[in-house]
Design a protein around this motif. Structure first.
Motif, PDB file in Angstrom:
ATOM      1  N   LEU A 157       0.834  -1.195   0.000  1.00 30.67           N
ATOM      2  CA  LEU A 157       0.000   0.000   0.000  1.00 30.67           C
ATOM      3  C   LEU A 157       0.878   1.257   0.000  1.00 30.67           C
ATOM      4  CD1 LEU A 157      -3.004   0.822   0.098  1.00 30.67           C
ATOM      5  CD2 LEU A 157      -2.791   0.891   2.586  1.00 30.67           C
ATOM      6  N   PHE A 158       1.903   1.253   0.847  1.00 35.03           N
ATOM      7  CA  PHE A 158       2.829   2.373   0.911  1.00 35.03           C
ATOM      8  C   PHE A 158       3.550   2.559  -0.422  1.00 35.03           C
ATOM      9  CE2 PHE A 158       6.952   4.199   2.527  1.00 35.03           C
ATOM     10  CZ  PHE A 158       6.433   5.448   2.832  1.00 35.03           C
ATOM     11  N   LYS A 159       3.984   1.449  -1.031  1.00 33.79           N
ATOM     12  CA  LYS A 159       4.660   1.521  -2.339  1.00 33.79           C
ATOM     13  C   LYS A 159       3.740   2.109  -3.405  1.00 33.79           C
ATOM     14  CE  LYS A 159       7.241  -1.741  -3.987  1.00 33.79           C
ATOM     15  NZ  LYS A 159       7.779  -3.058  -4.374  1.00 33.79           N
ATOM     16  N   MET A 160       2.467   1.762  -3.358  1.00 36.86           N
ATOM     17  CA  MET A 160       1.517   2.294  -4.335  1.00 36.86           C
ATOM     18  C   MET A 160       1.463   3.817  -4.234  1.00 36.86           C
ATOM     19  SD  MET A 160      -2.598   1.738  -4.618  1.00 36.86           S
ATOM     20  CE  MET A 160      -2.882   2.789  -3.187  1.00 36.86           C
TER      21      MET A 160
ATOM     22  N   SER B 282       7.067   3.309 -13.588  1.00 38.58           N
ATOM     23  CA  SER B 282       6.318   3.789 -12.420  1.00 38.58           C
ATOM     24  C   SER B 282       4.820   3.640 -12.633  1.00 38.58           C
ATOM     25  CB  SER B 282       6.653   5.251 -12.141  1.00 38.58           C
ATOM     26  OG  SER B 282       8.001   5.384 -11.813  1.00 38.58           O
ATOM     27  N   PHE B 283       4.363   3.982 -13.837  1.00 37.99           N
ATOM     28  CA  PHE B 283       2.939   3.866 -14.134  1.00 37.99           C
ATOM     29  C   PHE B 283       2.479   2.405 -14.046  1.00 37.99           C
ATOM     30  CE2 PHE B 283      -0.692   3.382 -17.006  1.00 37.99           C
ATOM     31  CZ  PHE B 283      -1.543   4.333 -16.473  1.00 37.99           C
ATOM     32  N   ASN B 284       3.246   1.508 -14.643  1.00 38.92           N
ATOM     33  CA  ASN B 284       2.877   0.083 -14.619  1.00 38.92           C
ATOM     34  C   ASN B 284       2.924  -0.482 -13.205  1.00 38.92           C
ATOM     35  OD1 ASN B 284       2.455   0.071 -17.383  1.00 38.92           O
ATOM     36  ND2 ASN B 284       4.558  -0.506 -17.823  1.00 38.92           N
ATOM     37  N   GLU B 285       3.932  -0.068 -12.431  1.00 37.16           N
ATOM     38  CA  GLU B 285       4.036  -0.531 -11.044  1.00 37.16           C
ATOM     39  C   GLU B 285       2.863  -0.007 -10.219  1.00 37.16           C
ATOM     40  OE1 GLU B 285       5.828  -2.483  -7.684  1.00 37.16           O
ATOM     41  OE2 GLU B 285       5.970  -2.748  -9.847  1.00 37.16           O
TER      42      GLU B 285
ATOM     43  N   LEU C 157      -2.419  11.093 -15.103  1.00 33.77           N
ATOM     44  CA  LEU C 157      -1.133  10.496 -15.454  1.00 33.77           C
ATOM     45  C   LEU C 157      -1.174   9.858 -16.835  1.00 33.77           C
ATOM     46  CD1 LEU C 157      -0.279   8.955 -11.998  1.00 33.77           C
ATOM     47  CD2 LEU C 157       0.798  10.949 -13.061  1.00 33.77           C
ATOM     48  N   CYS C 158      -2.284   9.229 -17.176  1.00 29.71           N
ATOM     49  CA  CYS C 158      -2.431   8.661 -18.527  1.00 29.71           C
ATOM     50  C   CYS C 158      -2.239   9.749 -19.574  1.00 29.71           C
ATOM     51  CB  CYS C 158      -3.812   8.035 -18.712  1.00 29.71           C
ATOM     52  SG  CYS C 158      -3.908   6.316 -18.283  1.00 29.71           S
ATOM     53  N   GLY C 159      -2.816  10.896 -19.332  1.00 28.00           N
ATOM     54  CA  GLY C 159      -2.676  12.005 -20.267  1.00 28.00           C
ATOM     55  C   GLY C 159      -1.231  12.442 -20.413  1.00 28.00           C
TER      56      GLY C 159
ATOM     57  N   ASP D 216       5.734   6.286 -26.147  1.00 27.83           N
ATOM     58  CA  ASP D 216       5.199   5.531 -27.277  1.00 27.83           C
ATOM     59  C   ASP D 216       4.283   4.396 -26.826  1.00 27.83           C
ATOM     60  OD1 ASP D 216       6.579   7.092 -29.069  1.00 27.83           O
ATOM     61  OD2 ASP D 216       8.338   5.789 -29.049  1.00 27.83           O
ATOM     62  N   GLY D 217       4.072   4.234 -25.523  1.00 24.85           N
ATOM     63  CA  GLY D 217       3.237   3.147 -25.015  1.00 24.85           C
ATOM     64  C   GLY D 217       1.780   3.329 -25.401  1.00 24.85           C
ATOM     65  N   ASN D 218       1.005   2.280 -25.254  1.00 25.92           N
ATOM     66  CA  ASN D 218      -0.410   2.332 -25.601  1.00 25.92           C
ATOM     67  C   ASN D 218      -1.216   2.733 -24.366  1.00 25.92           C
ATOM     68  OD1 ASN D 218      -2.920   2.112 -26.670  1.00 25.92           O
ATOM     69  ND2 ASN D 218      -2.793  -0.062 -27.129  1.00 25.92           N
ATOM     70  N   TYR D 219      -1.120   3.993 -23.996  1.00 20.97           N
ATOM     71  CA  TYR D 219      -1.757   4.444 -22.773  1.00 20.97           C
ATOM     72  C   TYR D 219      -3.233   4.734 -22.942  1.00 20.97           C
ATOM     73  CZ  TYR D 219       2.738   4.077 -20.843  1.00 20.97           C
ATOM     74  OH  TYR D 219       3.920   3.546 -20.423  1.00 20.97           O
TER      75      TYR D 219
END
Length: 187
Positions: A39-42, A58-61, A88-90, A97-100
């Motif tokens: 939870l703290f890591k999130m 970071s986004f994937n984690e 963050l997606c924006g 280049d990821g498929n966000y």
């Protein structure tokens, strides 16, 4: 369930958050395993990204940790994390280049399933959330899903805005399907 929402409205607090070495903290936390640790890591991943360090890892984690921790979160926390994820997606969409858009669309669908698209049962779905979901579905060209969303969730909007947003949503779908004359009629 803990409610860990906090306002970041003071300069000293913001200065403190910007001074943290998030990568070092996250690395150190890898040697600990436990529910509170995840939870703290999130939240650390989120703070890292909110302070300008937005990257794929970071986004994937954060997304992985959110899925793991969501049963511990209150509805209002889920709603606030959802809004931050969309922001963050924006940022990622503009810088990677990821498929966000696909990731954003999945976040929208998950938050609908969890009924956390609004902070509580008393309020309405915000116009911003409704528009973002319609646009994500349209960009993913999942018009059938978008139609279902419109039918099921337009009622969740404030009554005075339902017709306007319904027309916006229909115009988006018709435009995406190449039905330009119908799209114009919706506007």
């Amino acid at each position: 369930v803990y409610d860990l929402n906090a306002e970041l409205n003071t300069n000293k607090l913001l200065k403190f958050f910007y001074s943290i070495n998030y990568d070092a903290l996250l690395h150190d936390l890898n040697s600990y395993n436990g529910e509170n640790n995840r939870l703290f890591k999130m939240y650390l991943c989120l703070l890292k990204m909110l302070t300008g360090n937005v990257d794929d890892n970071s986004f994937n984690e954060f997304q992985k940790l959110y899925k793991y921790n969501r049963r511990l979160l209150s509805r209002s926390e889920k709603y606030n994390l959802y809004l931050m994820s969309m922001s963050l997606c924006g940022k990622l969409k503009c810088s990677s280049d990821g498929n966000y858009m696909c990731a954003c669309f999945d976040i929208h669908k998950n938050i609908l399933m969890e009924k956390a698209y609004k902070p509580d049962d008393k309020g309405y779905m915000s116009e911003r959330v409704y528009r973002a979901i319609v646009l994500a579905a349209s960009l993913e060209k999942d018009f059938q899903w978008a139609e279902g969303f419109i039918q099921d969730y337009t009622i969740e909007l404030p009554p005075e805005n339902r017709e306007k947003l319904y027309n916006f949503a229909q115009a988006n779908i018709n435009f995406g399907l190449g039905k330009y004359a119908e799209a114009i009629k919706n506007l």
